[in-house]
Design a protein around this motif. Sequence first.
Motif, PDB file in Angstrom:
ATOM      1  N   HIS A   1      10.647  10.961  -0.366  1.00 21.85           N
ATOM      2  CA  HIS A   1      10.598  10.266  -1.654  1.00 21.85           C
ATOM      3  C   HIS A   1       9.549  10.861  -2.587  1.00 21.85           C
ATOM      4  O   HIS A   1       9.321  10.332  -3.683  1.00 21.85           O
ATOM      5  CB  HIS A   1      10.282   8.781  -1.444  1.00 21.85           C
ATOM      6  N   ASP A   2       8.887  11.932  -2.136  1.00 23.50           N
ATOM      7  CA  ASP A   2       7.791  12.532  -2.911  1.00 23.50           C
ATOM      8  C   ASP A   2       6.702  11.513  -3.210  1.00 23.50           C
ATOM      9  O   ASP A   2       6.110  11.504  -4.302  1.00 23.50           O
ATOM     10  CB  ASP A   2       8.313  13.145  -4.219  1.00 23.50           C
ATOM     11  N   LEU A   3       6.428  10.644  -2.238  1.00 22.29           N
ATOM     12  CA  LEU A   3       5.355   9.658  -2.383  1.00 22.29           C
ATOM     13  C   LEU A   3       4.035  10.255  -1.915  1.00 22.29           C
ATOM     14  O   LEU A   3       3.995  11.165  -1.091  1.00 22.29           O
ATOM     15  CB  LEU A   3       5.666   8.407  -1.562  1.00 22.29           C
ATOM     16  N   THR A   4       2.946   9.722  -2.422  1.00 22.41           N
ATOM     17  CA  THR A   4       1.632  10.162  -1.987  1.00 22.41           C
ATOM     18  C   THR A   4       1.422   9.831  -0.508  1.00 22.41           C
ATOM     19  O   THR A   4       1.863   8.789  -0.023  1.00 22.41           O
ATOM     20  CB  THR A   4       0.512   9.507  -2.826  1.00 22.41           C
TER      21      THR A   4
ATOM     22  N   LEU B   1      -3.246  10.355   5.345  1.00 19.65           N
ATOM     23  CA  LEU B   1      -4.265  11.329   5.707  1.00 19.65           C
ATOM     24  C   LEU B   1      -5.611  10.671   5.986  1.00 19.65           C
ATOM     25  O   LEU B   1      -6.417  11.188   6.744  1.00 19.65           O
ATOM     26  CB  LEU B   1      -4.425  12.358   4.579  1.00 19.65           C
ATOM     27  N   ASN B   2      -5.870   9.515   5.373  1.00 19.43           N
ATOM     28  CA  ASN B   2      -7.143   8.819   5.564  1.00 19.43           C
ATOM     29  C   ASN B   2      -6.882   7.396   6.065  1.00 19.43           C
ATOM     30  O   ASN B   2      -6.707   6.471   5.270  1.00 19.43           O
ATOM     31  CB  ASN B   2      -7.919   8.784   4.249  1.00 19.43           C
ATOM     32  N   PRO B   3      -6.880   7.195   7.391  1.00 20.14           N
ATOM     33  CA  PRO B   3      -6.499   5.891   7.952  1.00 20.14           C
ATOM     34  C   PRO B   3      -7.678   4.924   8.124  1.00 20.14           C
ATOM     35  O   PRO B   3      -7.597   4.002   8.918  1.00 20.14           O
ATOM     36  CB  PRO B   3      -5.929   6.287   9.316  1.00 20.14           C
ATOM     37  N   THR B   4      -8.770   5.128   7.382  1.00 24.31           N
ATOM     38  CA  THR B   4      -9.982   4.337   7.588  1.00 24.31           C
ATOM     39  C   THR B   4      -9.721   2.842   7.462  1.00 24.31           C
ATOM     40  O   THR B   4     -10.183   2.049   8.302  1.00 24.31           O
ATOM     41  CB  THR B   4     -11.067   4.771   6.592  1.00 24.31           C
ATOM     42  N   ASP B   5      -9.008   2.423   6.431  1.00 28.69           N
ATOM     43  CA  ASP B   5      -8.766   0.993   6.210  1.00 28.69           C
ATOM     44  C   ASP B   5      -7.977   0.387   7.370  1.00 28.69           C
ATOM     45  O   ASP B   5      -8.247  -0.744   7.799  1.00 28.69           O
ATOM     46  CB  ASP B   5      -8.021   0.777   4.894  1.00 28.69           C
TER      47      ASP B   5
END
Length: 389
Positions: A366-369, A374-378
């Motif tokens: 879907h060309d989503l960000t 890449l950053n699973p901190t939350d």
Amino acid sequence: MPNIKLLERDLPVAPLKIAALEGCKDLGKKVNDYIVGFRKDVTKESIDSPLFCSYQLDNYLIDCPCPRFGSGEAKGMIGESIRGKDLFIMVDVCNYSLTYSVNGHINHMSPDDHYQDLKRIISAANGKAHRINVMMPFLYEGRQHKRTKRESLDCALALEELVDMGVDNILTFDAHDPRVQNAIPLLGFDNFNPAYQFIKALFKAEPDLIVDKDHLMIISPDEGAMHRAVYFSNVLGVDMGMFYKRRDYSTVIDGRNPIVAHEFLGTDLTGKDVIIMDDMISSGDSMLDVARQVKERGAGRVFVCTTFGLFTNGFEAFDDYYEKGYINRVITTNLTYLPPEAMEKPYFQVADMSKFIALIIDSLNHDLTISAVLNPTDKIHALLAKHRK
């Protein structure tokens, strides 16, 4: 679960197809099942447009065999039309369980064989697919990422070759050195880390684990794994330590300088549980030596977390160290082939990556960000809060 609202709002780049090569079929099936489930949750009203033709299917996998002749030569075949499709090719270059015949002799497939099959499927698809993406969890020749003296630079050459063949995106996990992407600076190269899946698997296996500075410590087995240990220690709020390898640079054995000793840098380990982080277990000698040393320094339980469990020398040494109490748990992903005997080990735990890969593929289609991926901190903080309750 992906953000359904985002999927409903954005059009796919092109109809999705997944080519899971023979060595990656089991993982490919799991990924396909998750994507089928994701897309069934999208509301009917949002997919009535002809632009969403072929959006909700029961199967996104295509047949892509690489049959071999008696001489050992092969060819790549695609069993259906992929013209105009957004094609994701999944390959496990470390699956040594597959075999083929060469003049009556049985050969096990090497990383070179898997890489050649990957190129065969790319060749069969090129000029027809709208976009070609390669999902290669273990980066081919990733351990040969830099040149010392008169050596080949295999990983950089492979990346350039894939780009020259028309590949648009290369997706990998925990690259031995992600700076190798400098070989293809203008093309898509994404390097993912299974940090959240490690923590989830560890909490599931060890529900009584106490996560604070007094009870837990993260250990890097060498200087190369420092960035992983630093991230984990920061996100969990605990201390970290590091071993560094003292090598004999006057001697070369099997193409490398032998390790003389592992030296430790860090605070007191007495009574603390320890998580040892690294990108892979090859023979396991270095990892087991580090586990023994932290145990001898007074550590409590020892948990080994590694992205790729290759176990090139088998499980005998790990069985021995488990019986002696040097290790309590070995957690690795299913990104590469795991022999069936691994599942029978009382200390072995798998961090399943299929849902994570499905999320990556669906988002890219879907060309989503994918910055949140890449950053699973939350997500780790939420999991940690739930664990403490």
